[in-house]
Design a protein around this motif. Structure first.
Motif, PDB file in Angstrom:
ATOM      1  N   SER A  54      39.393  43.334  21.005  1.00  0.00           N
ATOM      2  CA  SER A  54      39.426  44.509  20.146  1.00  0.00           C
ATOM      3  C   SER A  54      38.035  44.845  19.608  1.00  0.00           C
ATOM      4  O   SER A  54      37.616  46.011  19.617  1.00  0.00           O
ATOM      5  CB  SER A  54      40.392  44.269  18.981  1.00  0.00           C
ATOM      6  N   HIS A  57      35.720  46.010  22.499  1.00  0.00           N
ATOM      7  CA  HIS A  57      36.072  47.378  22.882  1.00  0.00           C
ATOM      8  C   HIS A  57      35.464  48.372  21.897  1.00  0.00           C
ATOM      9  O   HIS A  57      34.892  49.396  22.302  1.00  0.00           O
ATOM     10  CB  HIS A  57      37.595  47.535  22.926  1.00  0.00           C
ATOM     11  N   PRO A 108      50.956  38.699  27.095  1.00  0.00           N
ATOM     12  CA  PRO A 108      50.579  39.879  27.885  1.00  0.00           C
ATOM     13  C   PRO A 108      49.661  40.845  27.136  1.00  0.00           C
ATOM     14  O   PRO A 108      48.961  41.641  27.763  1.00  0.00           O
ATOM     15  CB  PRO A 108      51.927  40.545  28.208  1.00  0.00           C
ATOM     16  N   GLU A 109      49.635  40.759  25.790  1.00  0.00           N
ATOM     17  CA  GLU A 109      48.740  41.638  25.035  1.00  0.00           C
ATOM     18  C   GLU A 109      47.276  41.342  25.350  1.00  0.00           C
ATOM     19  O   GLU A 109      46.394  42.194  25.164  1.00  0.00           O
ATOM     20  CB  GLU A 109      48.996  41.509  23.532  1.00  0.00           C
ATOM     21  N   LYS A 111      46.115  40.842  28.358  1.00  0.00           N
ATOM     22  CA  LYS A 111      45.795  41.680  29.516  1.00  0.00           C
ATOM     23  C   LYS A 111      45.470  43.099  29.062  1.00  0.00           C
ATOM     24  O   LYS A 111      44.529  43.721  29.554  1.00  0.00           O
ATOM     25  CB  LYS A 111      46.975  41.708  30.500  1.00  0.00           C
ATOM     26  N   LYS A 112      46.236  43.593  28.108  1.00  0.00           N
ATOM     27  CA  LYS A 112      45.999  44.948  27.607  1.00  0.00           C
ATOM     28  C   LYS A 112      44.626  45.034  26.928  1.00  0.00           C
ATOM     29  O   LYS A 112      43.917  46.023  27.081  1.00  0.00           O
ATOM     30  CB  LYS A 112      47.098  45.340  26.619  1.00  0.00           C
ATOM     31  N   GLY A 113      44.273  43.980  26.185  1.00  0.00           N
ATOM     32  CA  GLY A 113      42.973  43.962  25.525  1.00  0.00           C
ATOM     33  C   GLY A 113      41.834  43.954  26.518  1.00  0.00           C
ATOM     34  O   GLY A 113      40.847  44.696  26.362  1.00  0.00           O
ATOM     35  N   ASP A 115      42.009  44.958  29.671  1.00  0.00           N
ATOM     36  CA  ASP A 115      42.035  46.227  30.403  1.00  0.00           C
ATOM     37  C   ASP A 115      41.376  47.348  29.599  1.00  0.00           C
ATOM     38  O   ASP A 115      40.706  48.222  30.163  1.00  0.00           O
ATOM     39  CB  ASP A 115      43.478  46.615  30.731  1.00  0.00           C
ATOM     40  N   ALA A 116      41.571  47.323  28.275  1.00  0.00           N
ATOM     41  CA  ALA A 116      40.981  48.357  27.427  1.00  0.00           C
ATOM     42  C   ALA A 116      39.456  48.301  27.495  1.00  0.00           C
ATOM     43  O   ALA A 116      38.783  49.339  27.565  1.00  0.00           O
ATOM     44  CB  ALA A 116      41.456  48.198  25.984  1.00  0.00           C
ATOM     45  N   SER A 119      38.328  49.518  30.883  1.00  0.00           N
ATOM     46  CA  SER A 119      38.553  50.960  31.058  1.00  0.00           C
ATOM     47  C   SER A 119      37.378  51.783  30.550  1.00  0.00           C
ATOM     48  O   SER A 119      37.170  52.915  31.010  1.00  0.00           O
ATOM     49  CB  SER A 119      39.837  51.396  30.342  1.00  0.00           C
TER      50      SER A 119
END
Length: 204
Positions: A54, A57, A108-109, A111-113, A115-116, A119
């Motif tokens: 976080s 990002h 799985p959160e 992976k989202k972190g 990926d963000a 991205s």
């Protein structure tokens, strides 16, 4: 508070000795206090990594936004932003990117972190492709090359903290390379970005 204490512990003693009980002792709280926030050591480690993603990002987005509509400068800005965050938070960074302790399947959160963060590079590469700034290659491949370079250079720079001054003064090619990375880490990123440009002369 507990995450900060855990990062200090990891920096001083390593992740292997980290436990919720040890953390409670060091933080001066009851043995059961950490369990109110984290059920297991792994959940604590996942929380640290999620915070790292976080924060990283946010650093990348802030750096690229400062560049405005200048896509090339936005891409180049990712290097210093990435490295500055990692060097200021080496325990978080190493745990997040170089630790076998993380379970991406269980959390799985994470992976989202990740990926963000990735991205941000993907979006910039796609902008560069639309502007004919970059060579005609798949965006994910070019973004992957940039990410790998960022991670590799950053990890090497962090690792040099354990190298003695005598070793850093040795007249060896690998030491010369390491000294260059430590002194001007952004140069390596610029070289990679230059290789992706349709007009390499845009970076001297």
């Amino acid at each position: 508070f507990l995450i900060e204490a855990a990062c200090r512990h990891i920096g001083q003693r390593g992740i292997e000795s980290l436990s919720l009980r040890a953390l409670a002792r060091e933080a001066g709280v009851s043995q059961t206090a950490p369990y109110r926030h984290f059920k297991t050591k792994n959940s604590l480690i996942a929380a640290i990594a999620m915070e790292c993603f976080s924060q990283l990002h946010a650093c990348l987005v802030q750096a690229t936004e400062k560049a405005g509509d200048d896509t090339l400068q936005a891409i180049l800005a990712c290097g210093p932003a990435y490295m500055s965050y990692a060097l200021a938070n080496p325990e978080r960074y190493k745990l997040t990117f170089d630790s076998a302790q993380l379970d991406f399947q269980q959390y799985p959160e994470l992976k989202k972190g990740g990926d963000a963060c990735f991205s941000v590079l993907i979006d910039l590469i796609n902008r560069g492709l639309k502007e004919d700034l970059l060579i005609d290659k798949p965006a994910h491949k070019m973004a992957g090359l940039l990410w790998a370079t960022l991670h590799g250079v950053t990890s090497l720079v962090i690792s040099q903290s354990g190298v003695s001054q005598a070793e850093m003064a040795e007249d060896r090619p690998v030491v010369h390379a390491l000294r260059g990375l430590v002194k001007k880490p952004g140069d390596s990123i610029a070289l990679v970005v230059r290789s992706l440009l349709r007009d390499p002369s845009l970076i001297q």
